[in-house]
Scaffold this active site. Sequence first.
Site, short mmCIF file in Angstrom:
data_model
loop_
_atom_site.label_atom_id
_atom_site.label_comp_id
_atom_site.label_asym_id
_atom_site.label_seq_id
_atom_site.Cartn_x
_atom_site.Cartn_y
_atom_site.Cartn_z
N VAL A 1 0.85 -1.09 -0.08
CA VAL A 1 -0.24 -0.13 -0.17
C VAL A 1 0.71 1.26 0.15
CG1 VAL A 1 -1.60 1.15 1.18
CG2 VAL A 1 -1.40 -0.96 1.12
N ARG B 1 11.46 -0.72 7.29
CA ARG B 1 12.57 -0.94 8.21
C ARG B 1 13.58 -1.56 7.94
NH1 ARG B 1 8.33 -6.04 10.62
NH2 ARG B 1 7.54 -5.60 8.15
N ARG B 2 13.47 -1.93 6.39
CA ARG B 2 14.52 -2.40 5.44
C ARG B 2 15.37 -1.42 4.20
NH1 ARG B 2 12.01 -8.11 3.06
NH2 ARG B 2 10.38 -5.71 3.27
N ILE C 1 -13.33 0.94 -0.86
CA ILE C 1 -14.83 1.27 -1.41
C ILE C 1 -15.23 2.61 -0.27
CG2 ILE C 1 -16.98 0.86 -0.72
CD1 ILE C 1 -16.11 -2.30 -0.82
N ASP D 1 -9.70 -10.55 11.47
CA ASP D 1 -10.14 -9.35 10.09
C ASP D 1 -11.20 -8.37 9.69
OD1 ASP D 1 -8.43 -7.60 8.02
OD2 ASP D 1 -10.11 -8.26 7.23
N LYS E 1 -12.84 -4.98 11.71
CA LYS E 1 -13.68 -3.65 10.69
C LYS E 1 -15.43 -3.33 11.34
CE LYS E 1 -11.16 -5.04 7.22
NZ LYS E 1 -11.00 -5.70 5.40
#
Length: 429
Positions: free
Chosen positions: A16, A47-48, A137, A202, A206
């Site tokens: 993302v 982080r990397r 959405i 998950d 939500k």
Amino acid sequence: MRTRPLKVALLGCGVVGSEVARIMTTHADDLAARIGAPVELAGVAVRRPDKVRGGIDPSLITTDATALVKRGDIDVVVEVIGGIEPARALITTAFEHGASVVSANKALLAQDGATLYAAAERHGQDLYYEAAVAGAIPLIRPLRESLAGDKINRVMGIVNGTTNFILDKMDSTGAGYQEALDEATALGYAEADPTADVEGFDAAAKAAILAGIAFHTRVRLDDVYREGMTEVTAADFASARQMGCTIKLLAICERAADGESVTARVHPAMIPLSHPLASVREAYNAVFVEAEAAGRLMFYGPGAGGSPTASAVLGDVVAVCRNRLNEATGPGESAYTQLPVSPMGDVVTRYHISLDVADKPGVLAQVATVFAEHGVSIDTVRQQGKDGEASLVVVTHRAADAALSGTVEALRKLDTVRGVASIMRVEGE
């Protein structure tokens, strides 16, 4: 147009985050025109640092996220790293140092959204999170703003693309759960460890967010009843088809009939093929909203993925930047109703129960007696028997979940009941 750019700090540059950075760069002129000022990517915390990130100036990369959000010249912090910590500390630090925040962090918002809201209000900053639920959405803003003058009574939807893909494949191809999961994994819809998706974690996060916004009350992740979908079988789909239904993993948030409490739950359910949610295929998401004045509304589209989620993030970035130019803030937490969250036992719905029973006279009468003793009315019964074994499928009228649980426990104790093959709620009627 103001010439000094609004500066954006990006926390996380995965699927993302990299899309957010790409769109900010390629659509810079359009974003500036829509906002009324240029917008500039001022730093990217990762982080990397050695990983190649095409299209991002290497000088913007840092591993010190805390220093980035403390800079003082940052207008908006975009948090797409996920998890509870260090995300919570970074967001509150950003508020303390004069930045508004755009987040896609459903887990943190569901677990401790009140803390984030309070910190944003205390420091006069915005907290936007459209991307936390249902990807691209538009859903959070319509609930918070477009329907702010209405009374929402129910929000029901498919809010996890992985689980919808799996159930859709089981329905359309006759595949078993594991076979459908393997296909989802091969196509990149399921993670190597799919637990958060298939066990409903998950979707539950939500659901907590949606319930809080819809009913103007605080709903935390722990308040959401959750069942996964790993026990759904091909036989369940066969039974659903006989009823003119299919099976979906649903997030359901409801206001009680008396308006004095709310419930939030996630579980597999049978829904009629005539219901709009039944036609949601593949990895798409859809949310069905029922409001007193607006009536029934459905929001549909891709619920995950880099580009769709980045679209939602950048929509929030534009809104927050406009607010800063106008020296204003958008809507904060609305929890004035302070409604209690009722336990799952209070939920009233219909049930589909499949029993393995002895194939002999009197079994149906025994089963019917147990249902009657627990106040659960039977709608239909279907029985098939062979070689001393039989299956008995019972569909109930609406009943409280607690009554149904008591019924099932009593059924398990009958000598003529070999086992309870499946229990599934029936929704959307």
